[in-house]
Design a protein around this motif. Structure first.
Motif, PDB file in Angstrom:
ATOM      1  N   GLY A 195     -25.712  22.475  24.805  1.00  0.00           N
ATOM      2  CA  GLY A 195     -24.903  21.717  25.742  1.00  0.00           C
ATOM      3  C   GLY A 195     -23.525  22.276  26.046  1.00  0.00           C
ATOM      4  O   GLY A 195     -22.666  21.529  26.517  1.00  0.00           O
ATOM      5  N   TRP A 196     -23.288  23.567  25.785  1.00  0.00           N
ATOM      6  CA  TRP A 196     -22.009  24.174  26.140  1.00  0.00           C
ATOM      7  C   TRP A 196     -22.151  24.903  27.477  1.00  0.00           C
ATOM      8  O   TRP A 196     -23.227  25.388  27.829  1.00  0.00           O
ATOM      9  CB  TRP A 196     -21.548  25.149  25.050  1.00  0.00           C
ATOM     10  N   ILE A 197     -21.048  25.007  28.205  1.00  0.00           N
ATOM     11  CA  ILE A 197     -21.048  25.608  29.532  1.00  0.00           C
ATOM     12  C   ILE A 197     -20.101  26.809  29.547  1.00  0.00           C
ATOM     13  O   ILE A 197     -18.981  26.742  29.029  1.00  0.00           O
ATOM     14  CB  ILE A 197     -20.613  24.588  30.597  1.00  0.00           C
ATOM     15  N   LEU A 198     -20.566  27.909  30.142  1.00  0.00           N
ATOM     16  CA  LEU A 198     -19.706  29.084  30.305  1.00  0.00           C
ATOM     17  C   LEU A 198     -18.619  28.771  31.327  1.00  0.00           C
ATOM     18  O   LEU A 198     -18.902  28.504  32.499  1.00  0.00           O
ATOM     19  CB  LEU A 198     -20.547  30.280  30.766  1.00  0.00           C
ATOM     20  N   GLU A 199     -17.382  28.819  30.883  1.00  0.00           N
ATOM     21  CA  GLU A 199     -16.254  28.475  31.763  1.00  0.00           C
ATOM     22  C   GLU A 199     -15.611  29.696  32.381  1.00  0.00           C
ATOM     23  O   GLU A 199     -15.173  29.665  33.541  1.00  0.00           O
ATOM     24  CB  GLU A 199     -15.210  27.691  30.964  1.00  0.00           C
ATOM     25  N   ASP A 200     -15.581  30.805  31.620  1.00  0.00           N
ATOM     26  CA  ASP A 200     -14.893  31.984  32.149  1.00  0.00           C
ATOM     27  C   ASP A 200     -15.377  33.217  31.390  1.00  0.00           C
ATOM     28  O   ASP A 200     -15.778  33.129  30.227  1.00  0.00           O
ATOM     29  CB  ASP A 200     -13.373  31.830  31.987  1.00  0.00           C
ATOM     30  N   ALA A 201     -15.368  34.362  32.058  1.00  0.00           N
ATOM     31  CA  ALA A 201     -15.703  35.648  31.438  1.00  0.00           C
ATOM     32  C   ALA A 201     -14.875  36.716  32.130  1.00  0.00           C
ATOM     33  O   ALA A 201     -14.814  36.761  33.374  1.00  0.00           O
ATOM     34  CB  ALA A 201     -17.194  35.942  31.568  1.00  0.00           C
ATOM     35  N   ASP A 202     -14.201  37.590  31.354  1.00  0.00           N
ATOM     36  CA  ASP A 202     -13.296  38.573  31.944  1.00  0.00           C
ATOM     37  C   ASP A 202     -13.686  40.019  31.634  1.00  0.00           C
ATOM     38  O   ASP A 202     -12.882  40.935  31.789  1.00  0.00           O
ATOM     39  CB  ASP A 202     -11.868  38.317  31.477  1.00  0.00           C
TER      40      ASP A 202
ATOM     41  N   GLN B 187     -14.272  41.226  28.717  1.00  0.00           N
ATOM     42  CA  GLN B 187     -14.062  41.478  27.295  1.00  0.00           C
ATOM     43  C   GLN B 187     -14.451  40.277  26.442  1.00  0.00           C
ATOM     44  O   GLN B 187     -14.889  40.435  25.308  1.00  0.00           O
ATOM     45  CB  GLN B 187     -12.579  41.835  27.034  1.00  0.00           C
ATOM     46  N   THR B 188     -14.280  39.084  26.989  1.00  0.00           N
ATOM     47  CA  THR B 188     -14.623  37.865  26.261  1.00  0.00           C
ATOM     48  C   THR B 188     -15.298  36.877  27.214  1.00  0.00           C
ATOM     49  O   THR B 188     -15.203  36.994  28.431  1.00  0.00           O
ATOM     50  CB  THR B 188     -13.376  37.187  25.658  1.00  0.00           C
ATOM     51  N   SER B 189     -15.991  35.918  26.605  1.00  0.00           N
ATOM     52  CA  SER B 189     -16.536  34.778  27.356  1.00  0.00           C
ATOM     53  C   SER B 189     -15.995  33.503  26.731  1.00  0.00           C
ATOM     54  O   SER B 189     -15.856  33.419  25.496  1.00  0.00           O
ATOM     55  CB  SER B 189     -18.069  34.783  27.343  1.00  0.00           C
ATOM     56  N   MET B 190     -15.668  32.526  27.551  1.00  0.00           N
ATOM     57  CA  MET B 190     -15.095  31.273  27.056  1.00  0.00           C
ATOM     58  C   MET B 190     -16.014  30.123  27.438  1.00  0.00           C
ATOM     59  O   MET B 190     -16.466  30.010  28.583  1.00  0.00           O
ATOM     60  CB  MET B 190     -13.697  31.050  27.631  1.00  0.00           C
ATOM     61  N   TRP B 191     -16.281  29.258  26.461  1.00  0.00           N
ATOM     62  CA  TRP B 191     -17.232  28.161  26.619  1.00  0.00           C
ATOM     63  C   TRP B 191     -16.549  26.836  26.338  1.00  0.00           C
ATOM     64  O   TRP B 191     -15.659  26.728  25.501  1.00  0.00           O
ATOM     65  CB  TRP B 191     -18.400  28.337  25.644  1.00  0.00           C
ATOM     66  N   ARG B 192     -17.010  25.783  27.067  1.00  0.00           N
ATOM     67  CA  ARG B 192     -16.485  24.439  26.847  1.00  0.00           C
ATOM     68  C   ARG B 192     -17.649  23.463  26.676  1.00  0.00           C
ATOM     69  O   ARG B 192     -18.772  23.722  27.151  1.00  0.00           O
ATOM     70  CB  ARG B 192     -15.615  23.995  28.025  1.00  0.00           C
ATOM     71  N   PRO B 193     -17.411  22.310  26.006  1.00  0.00           N
ATOM     72  CA  PRO B 193     -18.482  21.316  25.860  1.00  0.00           C
ATOM     73  C   PRO B 193     -18.888  20.756  27.213  1.00  0.00           C
ATOM     74  O   PRO B 193     -18.053  20.551  28.098  1.00  0.00           O
ATOM     75  CB  PRO B 193     -17.842  20.225  24.988  1.00  0.00           C
ATOM     76  N   GLN B 194     -20.164  20.508  27.397  1.00  0.00           N
ATOM     77  CA  GLN B 194     -20.666  19.977  28.665  1.00  0.00           C
ATOM     78  C   GLN B 194     -20.228  18.533  28.877  1.00  0.00           C
ATOM     79  O   GLN B 194     -19.851  18.135  29.969  1.00  0.00           O
ATOM     80  CB  GLN B 194     -22.190  20.065  28.699  1.00  0.00           C
ATOM     81  N   LEU B 195     -20.279  17.742  27.790  1.00  0.00           N
ATOM     82  CA  LEU B 195     -19.920  16.335  27.896  1.00  0.00           C
ATOM     83  C   LEU B 195     -18.421  16.174  27.750  1.00  0.00           C
ATOM     84  O   LEU B 195     -17.799  16.745  26.853  1.00  0.00           O
ATOM     85  CB  LEU B 195     -20.655  15.517  26.825  1.00  0.00           C
ATOM     86  N   SER B 196     -17.823  15.383  28.622  1.00  0.00           N
ATOM     87  CA  SER B 196     -16.392  15.125  28.521  1.00  0.00           C
ATOM     88  C   SER B 196     -16.133  14.101  27.434  1.00  0.00           C
ATOM     89  O   SER B 196     -16.993  13.303  27.092  1.00  0.00           O
ATOM     90  CB  SER B 196     -15.862  14.609  29.860  1.00  0.00           C
ATOM     91  N   GLY B 197     -14.923  14.142  26.889  1.00  0.00           N
ATOM     92  CA  GLY B 197     -14.586  13.218  25.819  1.00  0.00           C
ATOM     93  C   GLY B 197     -13.429  13.763  25.011  1.00  0.00           C
ATOM     94  O   GLY B 197     -12.576  14.504  25.522  1.00  0.00           O
ATOM     95  N   ARG B 198     -13.410  13.408  23.727  1.00  0.00           N
ATOM     96  CA  ARG B 198     -12.255  13.784  22.899  1.00  0.00           C
ATOM     97  C   ARG B 198     -12.207  15.272  22.572  1.00  0.00           C
ATOM     98  O   ARG B 198     -11.220  15.745  22.008  1.00  0.00           O
ATOM     99  CB  ARG B 198     -12.255  12.977  21.597  1.00  0.00           C
ATOM    100  N   HIS B 199     -13.268  16.031  22.938  1.00  0.00           N
ATOM    101  CA  HIS B 199     -13.280  17.463  22.658  1.00  0.00           C
ATOM    102  C   HIS B 199     -13.078  18.289  23.922  1.00  0.00           C
ATOM    103  O   HIS B 199     -13.417  19.474  23.963  1.00  0.00           O
ATOM    104  CB  HIS B 199     -14.603  17.857  21.993  1.00  0.00           C
TER     105      HIS B 199
ATOM    106  N   LEU C 183     -16.016  34.104  22.696  1.00  0.00           N
ATOM    107  CA  LEU C 183     -16.860  35.133  22.093  1.00  0.00           C
ATOM    108  C   LEU C 183     -16.573  36.479  22.733  1.00  0.00           C
ATOM    109  O   LEU C 183     -16.236  36.552  23.927  1.00  0.00           O
ATOM    110  CB  LEU C 183     -18.344  34.797  22.299  1.00  0.00           C
ATOM    111  N   PRO C 184     -16.710  37.571  21.978  1.00  0.00           N
ATOM    112  CA  PRO C 184     -16.623  38.891  22.601  1.00  0.00           C
ATOM    113  C   PRO C 184     -17.872  39.145  23.444  1.00  0.00           C
ATOM    114  O   PRO C 184     -18.899  38.498  23.246  1.00  0.00           O
ATOM    115  CB  PRO C 184     -16.549  39.836  21.402  1.00  0.00           C
ATOM    116  N   VAL C 185     -17.798  40.085  24.359  1.00  0.00           N
ATOM    117  CA  VAL C 185     -18.962  40.380  25.199  1.00  0.00           C
ATOM    118  C   VAL C 185     -19.891  41.387  24.540  1.00  0.00           C
ATOM    119  O   VAL C 185     -20.994  41.631  25.026  1.00  0.00           O
ATOM    120  CB  VAL C 185     -18.529  40.903  26.591  1.00  0.00           C
ATOM    121  N   THR C 186     -19.449  41.966  23.435  1.00  0.00           N
ATOM    122  CA  THR C 186     -20.286  42.906  22.698  1.00  0.00           C
ATOM    123  C   THR C 186     -20.073  42.724  21.210  1.00  0.00           C
ATOM    124  O   THR C 186     -18.995  42.297  20.768  1.00  0.00           O
ATOM    125  CB  THR C 186     -19.974  44.364  23.100  1.00  0.00           C
TER     126      THR C 186
END
Length: 394
Positions: free
Chosen positions: A29-36, A38-50, A57-60
């Motif tokens: 249930g995590w969603i890829l938010e951004d990738a540049d 060198q890294t990828s950034m993920w956020r929780p799919q469900l909104s709430g306190r998190h 994560l690194p890309v390699t």
């Protein structure tokens, strides 16, 4: 006093592969938010306190600090899922795994435990898993002497480790077992595929059973302790009622002295649901009652599929024809004890018993063992046969 000493550095024994980690995030249930690049950034799919929590994560995997980045990512997941980083790493490496952890309270330095306590707890954990897995296919308060093959095979897939703390045994239970319907050409975890976990896999059924029976056992133990119900209430076959092997395991987790322990159930999000881990505290008094309940069930409840082998020592029937009763002096395969067992036989089997008694031949009988006081009977026989002597084989 002999002690067992486990060392745990507080980080996963094996860091998950990057592809497996990415697939876990997508499947849970995590969603890829951004990738540049060198890294990828993920956020929780469900909104709430998190909402503000991110996993980076690194890309390699070939970066120098891969272990450190994975460790940080596991800590972020740990905060969101309320599970230990090691539990999440096991979940990823297994392709889906629940976790059951037992915190013991020995009078010993952190990370050490008396040998008898450690042996008792580990054996009890194994028996608990086998008994709960077996109960999914076998509805009885007393399991047969031969456990279902699937239950034994599933227990062999579980992995035991220790966690930082006084003395914590951590058991990773895979969601899928070797009997699960899987195609031979399914790509292994870590390749470009989502983790394929059915809605209610076998391993999750085992975890749910273990949690439900622990709660039920505690409830009944408290009611017996307060005098509200007799020990025989453990023999009422109701939903989630623990069988004798499960009761004995819960009684033995605290060791020979029934030291207080905590048991924690943490479920993988890969099989659905986001329930917080359940933590139960089992007292010495509860453990003693659970042990008594296990003994009660084993002496009062019929045991199915018991085979007795021995000599006919007594025969009785009214008249010269029809059904009759025989007494076998022999050994039951579920206990190994030599005792006398009564069996009711149809006319053909009774005549065979007469022949065995006259010729001094052994017989074998299989049925449901019923114990009432000192009287043992095999009922609902599924087989009865005379074991041939040497003269019959010539």
């Amino acid at each position: 006093m002999s002690r067992v000493n486990f060392v745990n550095e507080g980080s996963p024994a094996k860091a998950p592969d990057l592809a497996a980690f990415t697939n876990y995030l997508t499947s849970s249930g995590w969603i890829l938010e951004d990738a540049d690049g060198q890294t990828s950034m993920w956020r929780p799919q469900l909104s709430g306190r998190h909402d503000k929590i991110r996993v980076v994560l690194p890309v390699t995997q070939r970066v120098r600090d891969y272990m450190e980045r994975i460790d940080d990512a596991l800590k972020a997941l740990s905060f969101v899922e309320q599970r230990l980083p090691e539990e999440i790493a096991d979940d990823i490496n297994f392709g889906g795994a629940d976790n059951i952890a037992v915190r013991l309270t020995p009078d010993a330095p952190t990370g050490e435990a008396p040998l008898l306590l450690a042996y008792s707890a580990i054996s009890a954990l194994k028996n608990f898993v086998v008994a709960s897995a077996a109960s999914l296919d076998y509805n009885s308060l007393v399991l047969p002497p031969r456990r279902p093959q699937r239950a034994e095979a599933y227990a062999s897939q579980a992995r035991l480790s220790t966690q930082p703390g006084s003395f914590i045994l951590s058991l990773a239970l895979p969601l899928a077992d070797i009997y699960s319907d899987e195609t031979d050409d399914s790509p292994p975890v870590g390749q470009d595929t989502l983790v394929d976990v059915p809605p209610q896999p076998f391993g999750r059924k085992v975890t749910n059973r273990m949690l439900a029976t622990t709660r039920k056992a505690q409830q009944l133990a408290e009611e017996v302790s307060e005098g509200d119900r007799p020990i025989s209430s453990f023999g009422d076959f109701l939903p989630d009622t623990p069988n004798a092997t499960e009761l004995a395991a819960l009684s033995s987790l605290g060791g020979p002295e029934h030291d207080i322990y905590q048991i924690r159930f943490a479920k993988s999000p890969l099989a659905g649901g986001t329930a917080e881990p359940a933590l139960l505290r089992v007292t010495p008094g509860q453990q003693r009652i659970l042990g008594e309940a296990a003994d009660y069930l084993r002496t009062k409840q019929p045991r199915a599929g018991v085979t007795v082998t021995g000599l006919i020592v007594r025969l009785f029937r009214e008249g010269g024809f029809g059904r009759g009763e025989a007494v076998i002096q022999g050994v039951a395969d579920d206990s190994g004890e030599a005792r006398r067992y009564r069996v009711e036989l149809g006319e053909l089997d009774y005549n065979e018993a007469v022949r065995a008694h006259a010729d001094g031949l052994q017989v074998t009988a299989t049925g449901d063992l019923d114990i009432r006081g000192t009287r043992r009977s095999l009922r609902r026989l599924t087989s009865f046969a005379v074991i041939p002597g040497l003269e019959d084989e010539s």
